[in-house]
Design a protein around this motif. Structure first.
Motif, PDB file in Angstrom:
ATOM      1  N   PRO A  44       1.025  -1.253  -0.597  1.00  9.66           N
ATOM      2  CA  PRO A  44      -0.442   0.074   0.233  1.00  9.66           C
ATOM      3  C   PRO A  44       1.305   1.067  -0.188  1.00  9.66           C
ATOM      4  O   PRO A  44       0.539   2.063  -0.831  1.00  9.66           O
ATOM      5  CB  PRO A  44      -0.788  -0.289   1.395  1.00  9.66           C
ATOM      6  CG  PRO A  44      -0.972  -1.973   1.581  1.00  9.66           C
ATOM      7  CD  PRO A  44       0.404  -2.067   0.798  1.00  9.66           C
ATOM      8  N   SER A  45       1.665   1.420   0.910  1.00  8.83           N
ATOM      9  CA  SER A  45       2.668   2.715   0.904  1.00  8.83           C
ATOM     10  C   SER A  45       3.158   3.012  -0.643  1.00  8.83           C
ATOM     11  O   SER A  45       3.565   4.179  -0.827  1.00  8.83           O
ATOM     12  CB  SER A  45       4.201   2.430   2.185  1.00  8.83           C
ATOM     13  OG  SER A  45       4.645   0.709   1.426  1.00  8.83           O
ATOM     14  N   VAL A  46       4.151   1.851  -0.725  1.00  6.92           N
ATOM     15  CA  VAL A  46       4.466   2.561  -2.572  1.00  6.92           C
ATOM     16  C   VAL A  46       3.269   2.221  -3.544  1.00  6.92           C
ATOM     17  O   VAL A  46       3.803   3.567  -3.702  1.00  6.92           O
ATOM     18  CB  VAL A  46       5.157   0.530  -2.701  1.00  6.92           C
ATOM     19  CG1 VAL A  46       5.981   0.708  -3.983  1.00  6.92           C
ATOM     20  CG2 VAL A  46       6.636   0.593  -1.902  1.00  6.92           C
ATOM     21  N   LEU A  47       2.852   2.320  -3.655  1.00  6.48           N
ATOM     22  CA  LEU A  47       1.524   2.038  -3.867  1.00  6.48           C
ATOM     23  C   LEU A  47       1.325   3.331  -4.115  1.00  6.48           C
ATOM     24  O   LEU A  47       1.403   4.490  -5.310  1.00  6.48           O
ATOM     25  CB  LEU A  47       0.192   1.144  -4.371  1.00  6.48           C
ATOM     26  CG  LEU A  47      -1.070   1.189  -5.509  1.00  6.48           C
ATOM     27  CD1 LEU A  47      -0.663   1.057  -6.886  1.00  6.48           C
ATOM     28  CD2 LEU A  47      -2.151   0.404  -5.051  1.00  6.48           C
ATOM     29  N   SER A  48       0.913   4.186  -3.199  1.00  6.27           N
ATOM     30  CA  SER A  48       0.448   5.283  -3.000  1.00  6.27           C
ATOM     31  C   SER A  48       1.642   6.357  -3.135  1.00  6.27           C
ATOM     32  O   SER A  48       1.099   7.357  -4.160  1.00  6.27           O
ATOM     33  CB  SER A  48       0.191   5.131  -1.272  1.00  6.27           C
ATOM     34  OG  SER A  48      -0.459   7.052  -1.425  1.00  6.27           O
ATOM     35  N   ALA A  49       2.741   5.999  -2.893  1.00  5.78           N
ATOM     36  CA  ALA A  49       3.250   7.029  -3.157  1.00  5.78           C
ATOM     37  C   ALA A  49       4.058   6.995  -5.065  1.00  5.78           C
ATOM     38  O   ALA A  49       3.838   7.991  -5.542  1.00  5.78           O
ATOM     39  CB  ALA A  49       5.048   6.555  -2.707  1.00  5.78           C
ATOM     40  N   ARG A  50       3.552   5.931  -5.901  1.00  2.00           N
ATOM     41  CA  ARG A  50       3.439   6.039  -7.349  1.00  2.00           C
ATOM     42  C   ARG A  50       2.594   6.212  -7.578  1.00  2.00           C
ATOM     43  O   ARG A  50       3.301   6.757  -9.093  1.00  2.00           O
ATOM     44  CB  ARG A  50       3.941   4.444  -7.652  1.00  2.00           C
ATOM     45  CG  ARG A  50       4.985   4.377  -8.832  1.00  2.00           C
ATOM     46  CD  ARG A  50       6.141   5.387  -8.250  1.00  2.00           C
ATOM     47  NE  ARG A  50       7.297   3.762  -7.104  1.00  2.00           N
ATOM     48  CZ  ARG A  50       7.776   4.633  -6.109  1.00  2.00           C
ATOM     49  NH1 ARG A  50       7.722   6.616  -6.431  1.00  2.00           N
ATOM     50  NH2 ARG A  50       8.513   3.937  -5.582  1.00  2.00           N
ATOM     51  N   LEU A  51       1.426   6.098  -7.271  1.00  2.00           N
ATOM     52  CA  LEU A  51       0.260   6.766  -7.989  1.00  2.00           C
ATOM     53  C   LEU A  51       0.287   8.311  -7.587  1.00  2.00           C
ATOM     54  O   LEU A  51       0.356   8.851  -8.651  1.00  2.00           O
ATOM     55  CB  LEU A  51      -1.086   6.094  -6.960  1.00  2.00           C
ATOM     56  CG  LEU A  51      -1.489   5.229  -7.497  1.00  2.00           C
ATOM     57  CD1 LEU A  51      -2.575   4.377  -6.900  1.00  2.00           C
ATOM     58  CD2 LEU A  51      -1.625   4.716  -8.949  1.00  2.00           C
TER      59      LEU A  51
END
Length: 98
Positions: A44-51
Motif C-alpha cells: 500500500p505505501s509503495v502503491l500510494s507513493a507511485r500513484l
C-alpha cells in the motif's frame, strides 16, 4: 542533480519501481486502489507513493469515484508500452538463441 532534458525526466519517473506496471494495468480500465493492489501485489505505501508520482506528472488521474485512470498523457505512454510488449513477445521465444 535534477534532470534538465525531457527524456531524463521521463526516465527518472518511469524507472521508479512499479511505475510502468501501474500504467500497464490502467491501460484498459479504471481501477480502485484495492484493485491495483490485487493485480500487482504492490504494498500500500509503495502503491500510494507511485500513484502520487504519476499523478504529479499528469500520467494518472482520479475520477469522481476516486478510481484511478490514465490521463491523456498516460494513454500516450500506454501506446509506447504496447510497442514494448510487442517487442518482448517477438524476442521472448528467441531469447536463448541471441
Amino acid at each position: 542533480m535534477a534532470s534538465t532534458r525531457p527524456v531524463e525526466s521521463a526516465l527518472d519517473l518511469l524507472s521508479r519501481r512499479w511505475a510502468l506496471r501501474i500504467v500497464w494495468e490502467l491501460r484498459r480500465s479504471t481501477l480502485a486502489f484495492s484493485e491495483l493492489r490485487e493485480r500487482t501485489g504492490i504494498s500500500p505505501s509503495v502503491l500510494s507513493a507511485r500513484l502520487g508520482d504519476l499523478a504529479d506528472a499528469g500520467v494518472v488521474e482520479q475520477d469522481p469515484g476516486r478510481r484511478y485512470r490514465l490521463s491523456g498523457r498516460g494513454r500516450e505512454l500506454s501506446r509506447v508500452l504496447y510497442e514494448l510488449n510487442r517487442w518482448a513477445e517477438k524476442h521472448e521465444a528467441g531469447r536463448a538463441q541471441d
